[in-house]
Scaffold this motif. Sequence first.
Motif, PDB file in Angstrom:
ATOM      1  N   GLY A  44       0.818  -1.200   0.000  1.00 51.93           N
ATOM      2  CA  GLY A  44       0.000   0.000   0.000  1.00 51.93           C
ATOM      3  C   GLY A  44       0.853   1.251   0.000  1.00 51.93           C
ATOM      4  N   GLN A  46       2.046   5.268   1.142  1.00 54.67           N
ATOM      5  CA  GLN A  46       2.202   6.027   2.381  1.00 54.67           C
ATOM      6  C   GLN A  46       2.280   7.500   2.022  1.00 54.67           C
ATOM      7  N   HIS A  59      -3.936   4.456   3.167  1.00 57.82           N
ATOM      8  CA  HIS A  59      -2.502   4.208   3.092  1.00 57.82           C
ATOM      9  C   HIS A  59      -2.072   3.350   4.274  1.00 57.82           C
ATOM     10  N   ASN A  60      -0.805   2.913   4.258  1.00 54.31           N
ATOM     11  CA  ASN A  60      -0.336   1.931   5.234  1.00 54.31           C
ATOM     12  C   ASN A  60       0.994   2.376   5.858  1.00 54.31           C
ATOM     13  N   TRP A 122      -4.742 -10.088   7.072  1.00 57.23           N
ATOM     14  CA  TRP A 122      -5.788  -9.067   7.051  1.00 57.23           C
ATOM     15  C   TRP A 122      -6.892  -9.472   6.080  1.00 57.23           C
ATOM     16  N   ARG A 127      -7.426  -4.485   4.042  1.00 60.44           N
ATOM     17  CA  ARG A 127      -6.487  -4.195   2.951  1.00 60.44           C
ATOM     18  C   ARG A 127      -6.961  -3.004   2.124  1.00 60.44           C
ATOM     19  N   GLU A 129      -8.761  -0.535   3.184  1.00 62.32           N
ATOM     20  CA  GLU A 129      -8.542   0.671   3.995  1.00 62.32           C
ATOM     21  C   GLU A 129      -7.079   1.111   3.982  1.00 62.32           C
ATOM     22  N   LYS A 130      -6.170   0.146   3.765  1.00 63.01           N
ATOM     23  CA  LYS A 130      -4.742   0.447   3.726  1.00 63.01           C
ATOM     24  C   LYS A 130      -4.259   0.788   2.315  1.00 63.01           C
TER      25      LYS A 130
END
Length: 313
Positions: A44, A46, A59-60, A122, A127, A129-130
């Motif tokens: 994901g 950032q 993002h993650n 997950w 996933r 959401e990330k």
Amino acid sequence: MIYELFSTRRRKADKSGATDVYQYSSASVKLRVQIQQILHDAIGPQYELSPYAVSSPAHNPDAWKSIHNVLCREIGRHRLIDKHYDVEMEGVLNYIGSADTDGFIDAVEVCCRTIDIVIRNWNVHVRREKGIKQDPAAALEEINYRMRQDGFGYSYMDGQIIRVDSEYLHDEVVKPALKLLNGPGFQGAQEEFLRAHRHYRAGEYPQSITEAAKSFESVLKAVCDQKKWRYEKGARASDLLKRIRQEGLWPEFLDASFDQLLATLNSGLPKVRNEQGAHGQGASIRKIPNYLAAYALHLAAAKIRLIVEAAQS
């Protein structure tokens, strides 16, 4: 937590310098870019968020911070690269693009472990959401495929990146077979075996199986030619095996044990080739799985080593 990186393990290992179908010293620019793209999709994005932001985009950041911190601690640096970066993802991906080979593998391994051990657990909603776009299993499979396709002799499995020649079959069967095919009289068989590996790395499994079978048959013919044993034009592997046995290539006291071996030779690779590689596939497209192509390559290599060493002894 102490994390033993690939480069640390590599320095402990004493690898042989035998001829191989893979190279281990350099990751190409193309491979680095491909893996950067896979990791971005599988972990994901950032973003650097404004302190005044009302909402957060998908993002993650936690995963990238964890990866960055593990690498920095094990390497012994505060930052992965000298160039300025605002978020840890940029530092990790830029490091993958610019580090030496050991550093490249170290970073890819830590990222793969994150995908494998953390993100794989997950559910699809987390996933999303990330900001993760690629399924974890598919990402790891593609990373191994891209390295194999590039001829870069490493693979991620069981939580680590290992050299392909660390695998028992490759080390004990494929490399000795390649070394034997380097000898005089086996040039055609060597070219076919190397073509089989190129097709395998490219994911072209039917072609890989067919070339492996051709290489095995070429070895049988080469041994017959060297021994001046006559055989019919267009003889198949099964015919050549019968001819070689008639000449007593193996000691008589081993004949009983070779009955089972000859049955395996007659029903193994030639059968795989005939049923999967050398004939039309009919109305539907037939997919050859990776494990079947790998089996054909290892089986061909084992047979090549057996026949050539018996002929030389």
